[in-house]
Design a protein around this motif. Structure first.
Motif: not given
Length: 310
Positions: A105-106, A108, A308-309
């Motif tokens: 949630k942090t 993403h 990550t993205q």
């Protein structure tokens, strides 16, 4: 990515055994997207740490965790020596498939394996901070552990203890909210001596203290809305001396971030936290309950390249 040496660390018991059932399909998807890799399935608590260290020692350049926050915590610990990463260039990927996946949630990350694998294939790394905590384990022995998301002490430790002793059949949110409600009824506030860097040194009467690298824990509690995983700082939230009716009245604010506006909630920022108590105060470390206070918590800036993205 195909030229990199990849290892998957898979917790087949995560998400109430769903990962074990899903793994053959995820494995086929991963082969099509990433090419050849090694896969290691965990056999019990702590095994993911051992398997990760083995994979890194055997030259893995990317380690992909398949599981929840608890499995990810074990993999993170496998990346780390006593003071620093075992192989600083090795990257960590994550396919979130656990009962509780608060960290995503942090940062993403998607929960769909197809999308998570596409992100791992693109291999964009963000160097995230880690927390290092020295504490007493449940037998009273000195212990050391790293965490990627949130360590809390007080009610959070009691909730973890209850969640881990009962069923998670209804999923992360329901499991944690049920354990929270049950724990509140039998728990009492603790008196904790808290030090944050050199600017805060007080005895606090409180329900819980969260030392946050990520923003969420406990199945979606938004405990540190301003936390950033690569700013080199902890965001500390102290939930103070609420009465029991005040606790229940303000419980929804734990999930929308508005609890921090309450006058009995204190927020601090720092790199080193020391906490002790004459009472029994349990720890919550990334959703696990490994021990109790006293504890010293330091931040390790930019410890692991996390995929990550962009």
């Amino acid at each position: 990515m195909a030229s990199r040496k990849i290892a998957f660390i898979v917790n087949p018991n995560a998400a109430r055994g769903a990962v074990g059932r899903e793994w053959p399909g995820i494995q086929d998807l991963a082969k099509r997207r990433l090419g050849e890799f090694q896969a290691f399935l965990t056999a019990g608590p702590g095994h993911a740490t051992t398997l990760t260290r083995h994979a890194l020692q055997q030259g893995a350049e990317v380690v992909v965790c398949v599981g929840g926050d608890g499995t990810l915590n074990e993999v993170v610990n496998g990346f780390m020596g006593e003071d620093s990463p075992l192989r600083p260039e090795a990257m960590l990927g994550f396919i979130p498939r656990g009962t509780g996946c608060d960290f995503i949630k942090t940062i993403h990350l998607p929960t769909a394996p197809e999308r998570a694998l596409d992100i791992i294939k693109a291999s964009h790394a963000r160097y995230i901070d880690l927390g290092r905590i020295s504490y007493r384990d449940n037998r009273g022995n000195p212990s050391l552990r790293y965490f990627h998301n949130v360590t809390s002490f007080g009610l959070g430790g009691e909730v973890d203890d209850r969640v881990n002793r009962t069923t998670k059949a209804f999923g992360g949110f329901v499991s944690f909210i049920w354990a929270t409600l049950a724990s509140i009824l039998i728990y009492d506030r603790k008196s904790i001596h808290l030090k944050v860097d050199k600017g805060f040194d007080q005895e606090v009467e409180c329900w819980n203290v969260a030392v946050a690298n990520g923003q969420y824990h406990g199945g979606g509690m938004w405990v540190a809305p301003e936390a950033i995983v690569d700013d080199g700082m902890f965001h500390v939230t102290v939930i103070g001396d609420f009465t029991l009716p005040e606790v229940f009245r303000n419980l929804p604010k734990l999930y929308n971030g508005k609890l921090l506006q309450h006058k009995k909630v204190k927020t601090l920022v720092g790199k080193r936290i020391e906490a002790s108590s004459e009472q029994r105060v349990l720890l919550d470390v990334d959703g696990e309950q490994p021990g109790r206070l006293p504890a010293v918590i330091d931040i390790i800036p930019g410890a692991i390249p996390f995929i990550t993205q962009q």
